[in-house]
Design an enzyme around this catalytic site. Sequence first.
Site, PDB file in Angstrom:
ATOM      1  N   LYS A 140       0.849  -1.197   0.000  1.00 13.14           N
ATOM      2  CA  LYS A 140       0.000   0.000   0.000  1.00 13.14           C
ATOM      3  C   LYS A 140       0.883   1.244   0.000  1.00 13.14           C
ATOM      4  CE  LYS A 140      -3.755   0.267   2.550  1.00 13.14           C
ATOM      5  NZ  LYS A 140      -4.468   0.248   3.858  1.00 13.14           N
TER       6      LYS A 140
HETATM    7  O1  G3P Z   1      -8.103   1.192   5.072  1.00 10.18           O
HETATM    8  C1  G3P Z   1      -8.341   2.566   5.282  1.00 10.18           C
HETATM    9  C2  G3P Z   1      -8.948   2.790   6.570  1.00 10.18           C
HETATM   10  O2  G3P Z   1      -8.248   2.169   7.613  1.00 10.18           O
HETATM   11  C3  G3P Z   1      -9.351   4.177   6.907  1.00 10.18           C
HETATM   12  O3  G3P Z   1     -10.545   3.960   7.513  1.00 10.18           O
HETATM   13  O4  G3P Z   1     -12.224   4.130   9.231  1.00 10.18           O
HETATM   14  O5  G3P Z   1     -10.023   5.294   9.557  1.00 10.18           O
HETATM   15  O6  G3P Z   1     -11.668   6.122   7.863  1.00 10.18           O
HETATM   16  P1  G3P Z   1     -11.147   4.946   8.601  1.00 10.18           P
END
Ligand code: G3P
Length: 225
Positions: free
Chosen positions: A86
């Site tokens: 990533k």
């Molecule tokens: O994979 C991306 C993710 O971890 C971000 O998610 O829930 O922190 O917006 P969030």
Amino acid sequence: MRILMDGSDADVFRNLNDYLPLDGVTTNPSILAKGKGTAEEQVLQIANLLDKQQTLHVQVVSTKYEQMVEEAKRIIEAVSRNVFIKIPVSPDGLKAVRSLKGESINTTVTGVYTTMQAVMAAKAGAAYVAPYINRIDLTHSDSEIVINQIVQAYQTYGFSTKVLAASFKNTRQVIGVMEAGVEEVTLSTDILKNLIHHKETEMSIEAFTEDFTSRFENRNEMFLK
Ligand code: G3P
């Protein structure tokens, strides 16, 4: 549609994977920072649980091109050739994606908020792009419009890059990206559990047992010897 866990806890993955047909795991530096043990231990524990069909996406922490490429290679060496690296969408990030593509190393371009970031990531040779659904909505943009534009652009121009949608806060958003034809999603453990949970279903199950046992002499199974 492939469904991955966005997290790094090996025990949690093992438990969920017992009943949910999961297709892999994604992590990022923020997730690893909240986990138990070193970042490397967390990644290796998860990697050891995955079968050949399940994919693992591990993010570089470096932000400069040269270090990103070196870090990507260290991750590959430590984990496996099949891991997807990533890389956040930035000038250095896209340069790293192009360079890694030249060495046949698969990348997942992450932190995607706009259609054009996704198009440029595809042109750079990313295997996946990860649009941040809920975070897009929080910026007063509309994630459903963005995701439809990305899927449409990839189809129109024949990019082989797949969409791995991330950052969900509810199952409605998951259905939204399914409707757009997204290939993969990565979900927090709470949302994964919610995919099958429904209060009414639980009440129905309780009623089945109660009705049966009250009619058939307190038995709660059939064909008992
Ligand atoms: O994979 C991306 C993710 O971890 C971000 O998610 O829930 O922190 O917006 P969030």
